[in-house]
Structure formats: structure tokens, C-alpha cells
Scaffold this active site. Structure first.
Site, short mmCIF file in Angstrom:
data_model
loop_
_atom_site.label_atom_id
_atom_site.label_comp_id
_atom_site.label_asym_id
_atom_site.label_seq_id
_atom_site.Cartn_x
_atom_site.Cartn_y
_atom_site.Cartn_z
N TYR A 33 3.14 -3.84 5.11
CA TYR A 33 3.59 -3.80 3.62
C TYR A 33 4.29 -5.05 3.39
O TYR A 33 5.51 -5.12 4.21
CB TYR A 33 4.52 -2.63 3.39
CG TYR A 33 4.72 -2.12 2.07
CD1 TYR A 33 4.07 -3.01 0.88
CD2 TYR A 33 5.29 -0.85 1.76
CE1 TYR A 33 4.21 -2.56 -0.49
CE2 TYR A 33 5.41 -0.87 0.37
CZ TYR A 33 4.82 -1.60 -0.73
OH TYR A 33 5.28 -1.15 -1.90
N LYS A 73 -0.78 -4.77 2.70
CA LYS A 73 -0.07 -4.14 1.28
C LYS A 73 0.42 -5.21 0.77
O LYS A 73 1.40 -5.49 1.15
CB LYS A 73 0.05 -2.65 1.44
CG LYS A 73 0.45 -2.06 0.27
CD LYS A 73 0.94 -0.73 0.03
CE LYS A 73 1.29 0.03 -1.16
NZ LYS A 73 2.05 1.07 -1.13
#
Length: 313
Positions: A143, A168
Site C-alpha cells: 500500500y 495499491k
């Protein structure tokens, strides 16, 4: 377990990616029965995957024991119909601990959130995620946001790391994302997954889709799954009229309301779940509840969104 099955299951999204809130009872303890209901309803509504105990699920507020229990319940509620990805974060040692708890609870993968507090260099970040990926057999999605921002060269090295299957993006720098995608495409054979992870990702998904990023998180799915599904299907089918109506009449007003309070990316979503009839409790400190006026405005935005769905039929 290998990373291939999870990557293959996520690669062609059949619906939005569901990030359930974590339910708490009146005494503030985790309410596993309500959480089970919340996850099960999301899966039955058409979620493509469950991302348990991540940002919307208040990972930061859960003890390791609560985290493991919630992930286990999410896996049970999903019943293998969709993959369950669990959060992992903090420093390397704790991130590894959470990863192993997620693996023991039956998760299919990990969302590796930024390390706690420190602003590290690229070398240290790369070592952190490589150690996390090596700690379990679970495939890892990294992330990018806040204090974990990567150069294209670092993402190439992440993509070369066994067990890391995707990135992400919660930063929103489209120039950087284009350079990342290009660098990985040129340097690393095979598929690497990309996700739009900005808050209320639907608001920016048209731009991410232009980069080839079709996967995105949907907090709205927690409380208005029909709206989130309609938007997802309209995007997939190229129905720009529905996309624009929902952006103009629902998503933009929701995003503008979300911007009225710190932490509303979680607290307002949880209020939405309660408004729709499931008592998932309040957020834990240091987050705080939305004001009464903001909850009233949220109810009006949700009502308007469902009215738009009726008009589109």
C-alpha cells in the site's frame, strides 16, 4: 499456497473490493456476530474480495487477538466464495506478527500498510516489505501512501520479490503511477496488479482506468452496495451516462461531506452502515463520530444516490 491463485482471482474484478468496517458492541469490544453479518452481506451483495481489518476496518485500533478473531470470522463468512485479504502494518516485527496471525486465521493474502510513523528511505522500505513477504506463504499487496511512497525503481524491485503481487496506490500522483506502471512493464515479465486506493476511489477511477488500473477499493460498498455495484458495472460497460450521474449526484456530495471532518473516511462510512440498519457501533479513539448534522446530510446523500439508481432503470 502460492501467490498465483489470489492474483488470478483479483485480476478480473467481478465487483467492487469490499473493505468492511469492524463492528463494536455497546461496551466498545469487538462484536464478532455483527461483523460476520456485515461481511456475509457484502459477499452476497457481489463483492469481488473482502479486505478485512484494513484502513476502513480500523486496523490501527485492534489488538493482535482482536485482529486474528476478525480475520477468522471474515474467512468463515466468505466461505471461499471470494478471497479474504487482511491488513498488516506497523514496524517490521509487528507487521510479520500480524501477517502470521492472518495466515493462521485462513486469509488468502495481505495488504501491507505503511510502517508506523517513520519516514524511511527506499532501501529501508524495500527491506521492510521483502521481510514481510518472506515471513509467510501469503501473497502481499503493498500500500503506497503517506510515509511509504516508492520510486519506479523500487516498485520494480518489489515486483521482482517473491510473494509481492501488486501495489495499491493511496497517493494519487498519476504521473508517478504512469512511470511506475511503465517501468514494471519493461523490467519485470508477468502480471503485476495495481489498485486505486484513494479514499472514495470511485471519484478518481476514471483517471486510474485511463492508466489501465481497473481494481479499486470501495468504502461506499459498506453501506450502499447497490450504488457501488451500479457504478462498477457502468464503468466496466462503458456506460458514461450512469457513471456521470452517480459522480455528480452521489459521489461528489459524499466526498465533499467526507472532507468536513478528520477521520471521516472511516467514521462517516461507519455512520452510513448504521443508517442502513446494521449497528456496527462507533469508531474507536483517536477517531471520533461525525456530528449530528453531518449524519443527517449523509442520510440525504444516500437517499439521493438510491433515487438516481431508480432513475437509471
Amino acid at each position: 499456497m502460492t501467490s498465483a491463485p489470489l492474483a488470478a482471482r483479483l485480476d478480473i474484478p467481478s465487483g467492487p473490493l469490499f473493505f468492511p468496517v469492524t463492528a463494536y458492541g455497546p461496551d466498545g469490544s469487538v462484536d464478532l456476530d455483527t461483523y460476520r453479518t456485515h461481511v456475509r452481506r457484502g459477499v452476497e451483495a457481489g463483492a469481488a474480495a473482502v479486505f478485512a481489518c484494513c484502513g476502513t476496518g480500523e486496523f490501527h485500533a485492534l489488538t493482535p487477538e482482536e485482529f486474528e478473531a476478525c480475520v477468522r470470522v471474515a474467512v468463515e463468512a466468505a466461505e471461499g466464495r471470494v478471497p479474504v485479504v487482511a491488513g498488516a502494518g506497523y514496524g517490521t516485527a509487528l507487521a510479520v506478527r500480524y501477517a502470521r496471525l492472518a495466515e493462521s486465521a485462513g486469509a488468502d493474502g495481505l495488504l501491507a500498510m505503511p510502517p508506523y510513523l517513520v519516514v524511511a528511505g527506499q532501501e529501508g522500505l524495500l527491506r521492510h516489505y521483502r521481510e514481510l513477504a518472506a515471513a509467510t506463504a501469503l501473497p502481499v499487496i503493498v500500500y503506497q501512501r503517506d510515509n511509504a511512497v516508492f520510486t519506479p525503481e523500487t516498485v520494480v524491485e518489489l515486483a521482482r520479490t517473491d510473494g509481492i503481487i501488486g501495489l495499491k496506490d493511496g497517493l494519487g500522483d498519476l504521473d508517478l503511477m504512469q512511470r511506475v506502471i511503465s517501468a514494471v512493464r519493461c523490467e519485470v515479465p508477468g502480471d503485476f496488479l495495481y489498485f486505486n486506493g484513494l479514499p472514495t476511489a470511485e471519484q478518481t477511477q476514471l483517471a486510474y482506468r485511463a492508466l489501465g488500473v481497473t481494481l479499486y477499493s470501495s468504502a461506499v460498498f459498506c453501506f450502499a452496495p447497490e450504488i457501488a455495484l451500479a457504478f462498477h458495472q457502468a464503468l466496466r460497460n462503458g456506460d458514461d451516462s450512469v457513471v456521470e450521474k452517480l459522480l455528480d449526484g452521489f459521489y461528489r456530495p459524499f466526498v465533499e461531506l467526507r472532507a468536513q471532518g478528520r477521520g471521516y473516511a472511516v467514521a462517516l462510512v461507519k455512520a452510513g452502515v448504521r443508517l442502513r440498519g446494521l449497528d456496527v457501533g462507533e469508531v474507536r479513539p483517536p477517531l471520533h463520530e461525525p456530528t449530528g448534522d453531518h449524519v443527517k446530510q449523509l442520510a440525504e446523500v444516500i437517499e439521493r444516490g438510491y433515487a438516481l439508481l431508480e432513475e437509471a432503470k
